[in-house]
Design a protein around this motif. Structure first.
Motif, PDB file in Angstrom:
ATOM      1  N   GLU A   1      24.179 -43.934 -12.582  1.00  0.00           N
ATOM      2  CA  GLU A   1      24.939 -43.269 -12.553  1.00  0.00           C
ATOM      3  C   GLU A   1      24.974 -42.534 -14.000  1.00  0.00           C
ATOM      4  OE1 GLU A   1      25.487 -46.142 -11.337  1.00  0.00           O
ATOM      5  OE2 GLU A   1      26.017 -45.625  -9.339  1.00  0.00           O
ATOM      6  N   GLY A   2      25.218 -41.032 -14.041  1.00  0.00           N
ATOM      7  CA  GLY A   2      25.204 -40.362 -15.469  1.00  0.00           C
ATOM      8  C   GLY A   2      23.835 -39.939 -15.817  1.00  0.00           C
ATOM      9  N   THR A   3      22.745 -40.258 -15.011  1.00  0.00           N
ATOM     10  CA  THR A   3      21.442 -39.943 -15.364  1.00  0.00           C
ATOM     11  C   THR A   3      20.951 -38.663 -14.665  1.00  0.00           C
ATOM     12  OG1 THR A   3      20.295 -41.272 -13.627  1.00  0.00           O
ATOM     13  CG2 THR A   3      20.837 -42.474 -15.818  1.00  0.00           C
ATOM     14  N   PHE A   4      19.899 -38.014 -15.237  1.00  0.00           N
ATOM     15  CA  PHE A   4      19.238 -37.178 -14.324  1.00  0.00           C
ATOM     16  C   PHE A   4      19.048 -37.300 -12.996  1.00  0.00           C
ATOM     17  CE2 PHE A   4      15.065 -34.921 -13.014  1.00  0.00           C
ATOM     18  CZ  PHE A   4      15.608 -33.970 -13.174  1.00  0.00           C
ATOM     19  N   LEU A   5      18.507 -38.618 -12.563  1.00  0.00           N
ATOM     20  CA  LEU A   5      18.400 -38.939 -10.979  1.00  0.00           C
ATOM     21  C   LEU A   5      19.785 -39.024 -10.275  1.00  0.00           C
ATOM     22  CD1 LEU A   5      15.728 -41.621 -11.241  1.00  0.00           C
ATOM     23  CD2 LEU A   5      15.483 -39.277 -10.736  1.00  0.00           C
ATOM     24  N   ASP A   6      20.758 -39.310 -11.127  1.00  0.00           N
ATOM     25  CA  ASP A   6      22.126 -39.163 -10.441  1.00  0.00           C
ATOM     26  C   ASP A   6      22.446 -37.544 -10.282  1.00  0.00           C
ATOM     27  OD1 ASP A   6      24.653 -39.923  -9.542  1.00  0.00           O
ATOM     28  OD2 ASP A   6      25.561 -39.750 -11.651  1.00  0.00           O
ATOM     29  N   HIS A   7      22.120 -37.004 -10.989  1.00  0.00           N
ATOM     30  CA  HIS A   7      22.571 -35.339 -11.138  1.00  0.00           C
ATOM     31  C   HIS A   7      21.856 -35.030  -9.889  1.00  0.00           C
ATOM     32  CE1 HIS A   7      23.353 -31.373 -12.470  1.00  0.00           C
ATOM     33  NE2 HIS A   7      22.046 -31.002 -12.015  1.00  0.00           N
ATOM     34  N   ILE A   8      20.587 -35.211  -9.515  1.00  0.00           N
ATOM     35  CA  ILE A   8      19.985 -34.933  -8.354  1.00  0.00           C
ATOM     36  C   ILE A   8      20.708 -35.031  -7.034  1.00  0.00           C
ATOM     37  CG2 ILE A   8      17.752 -35.073  -6.845  1.00  0.00           C
ATOM     38  CD1 ILE A   8      16.217 -35.286  -9.611  1.00  0.00           C
ATOM     39  N   GLY A   9      21.097 -36.506  -7.069  1.00  0.00           N
ATOM     40  CA  GLY A   9      21.702 -36.955  -5.967  1.00  0.00           C
ATOM     41  C   GLY A   9      21.101 -37.331  -4.679  1.00  0.00           C
ATOM     42  N   GLY A  10      21.467 -38.292  -3.947  1.00  0.00           N
ATOM     43  CA  GLY A  10      21.049 -38.522  -2.604  1.00  0.00           C
ATOM     44  C   GLY A  10      19.746 -39.478  -2.564  1.00  0.00           C
ATOM     45  N   ILE A  11      19.415 -39.805  -3.867  1.00  0.00           N
ATOM     46  CA  ILE A  11      18.140 -40.575  -3.816  1.00  0.00           C
ATOM     47  C   ILE A  11      18.491 -42.060  -3.455  1.00  0.00           C
ATOM     48  CG2 ILE A  11      15.955 -41.345  -5.126  1.00  0.00           C
ATOM     49  CD1 ILE A  11      16.373 -39.053  -6.802  1.00  0.00           C
ATOM     50  N   GLU A  12      17.472 -42.560  -2.649  1.00  0.00           N
ATOM     51  CA  GLU A  12      17.919 -44.029  -1.951  1.00  0.00           C
ATOM     52  C   GLU A  12      16.361 -44.729  -2.293  1.00  0.00           C
ATOM     53  OE1 GLU A  12      20.926 -44.216   1.206  1.00  0.00           O
ATOM     54  OE2 GLU A  12      19.124 -43.099   1.937  1.00  0.00           O
ATOM     55  N   TRP A  13      16.559 -46.089  -2.116  1.00  0.00           N
ATOM     56  CA  TRP A  13      15.297 -46.922  -2.578  1.00  0.00           C
ATOM     57  C   TRP A  13      15.517 -48.171  -1.528  1.00  0.00           C
ATOM     58  CZ3 TRP A  13      13.917 -48.914  -8.034  1.00  0.00           C
ATOM     59  CH2 TRP A  13      15.073 -49.677  -8.320  1.00  0.00           C
ATOM     60  N   SER A  14      14.248 -48.848  -1.390  1.00  0.00           N
ATOM     61  CA  SER A  14      14.160 -49.900  -0.284  1.00  0.00           C
ATOM     62  C   SER A  14      12.809 -50.941  -1.403  1.00  0.00           C
ATOM     63  CB  SER A  14      13.941 -49.691   0.824  1.00  0.00           C
ATOM     64  OG  SER A  14      13.689 -50.770   1.581  1.00  0.00           O
ATOM     65  N   ALA A  15      13.310 -52.046  -1.448  1.00  0.00           N
ATOM     66  CA  ALA A  15      12.191 -52.830  -2.173  1.00  0.00           C
ATOM     67  C   ALA A  15      11.889 -54.025  -1.096  1.00  0.00           C
ATOM     68  CB  ALA A  15      12.965 -53.348  -3.580  1.00  0.00           C
ATOM     69  N   ALA A  16      10.806 -54.103  -0.898  1.00  0.00           N
ATOM     70  CA  ALA A  16      10.269 -55.169   0.054  1.00  0.00           C
ATOM     71  C   ALA A  16       9.438 -56.021  -1.182  1.00  0.00           C
ATOM     72  CB  ALA A  16       9.208 -54.852   1.018  1.00  0.00           C
TER      73      ALA A  16
END
Length: 134
Positions: free
Chosen positions: A10-25
């Motif tokens: 939250e509040g970062t550049f990646l938050d500004h882009i929006g919608g990025i999700e990840w999955s860690a196996a």
């Protein structure tokens, strides 16, 4: 790949882009982004800058995952070389994957790609500075 969750930040550049999700196996990181209107260029396809950002995030996240616990900070991008190969449009879903190809005490070498419905959108190779160990 297991379930995808928001990357947070939250509040970062990646938050500004929006919608990025990840999955860690245990053996890999995956990223996912469904293309929204804010992500496209005047041609109606995903902006190249977004593709590069997703590549940088995906490759760095895989370096961090592969190093395991006990790191202070996050890997730092030293060099990123990419090739834009295809395009994705509004509503399509981008998937990112990466693998570490070599490592020294201070550097990690990694390669990865962004795909969409089985099409290769972009590929990259990068060098990251490893974070310090605790």
């Amino acid at each position: 790949m297991s379930d995808y969750v928001s990357i947070g930040q939250e509040g970062t550049f990646l938050d500004h882009i929006g919608g990025i999700e990840w999955s860690a196996a245990p053996d890999a990181i995956g990223i996912r982004l469904t293309v929204r209107s804010a992500h496209v260029n005047p041609n109606g396809t995903v902006h190249g800058g977004l593709i590069l950002t997703l590549l940088d995030f995906t490759l760095g996240a895989e370096v961090e995952r592969s190093l395991g616990a006990g790191q202070q900070g996050h890997p730092i991008t030293i060099q990123l070389s990419s090739s834009m190969i295809g395009a994705a449009s509004l509503g399509e879903t981008l998937l990112g994957s990466a693998r570490v190809t070599a490592r020294t005490k201070t550097m990690s070498f990694v390669a990865g790609e962004i795909t969409c419905d089985g099409r290769l959108i972009a590929s990259a190779a990068a060098v990251f500075r490893n974070p310090r160990t605790a």
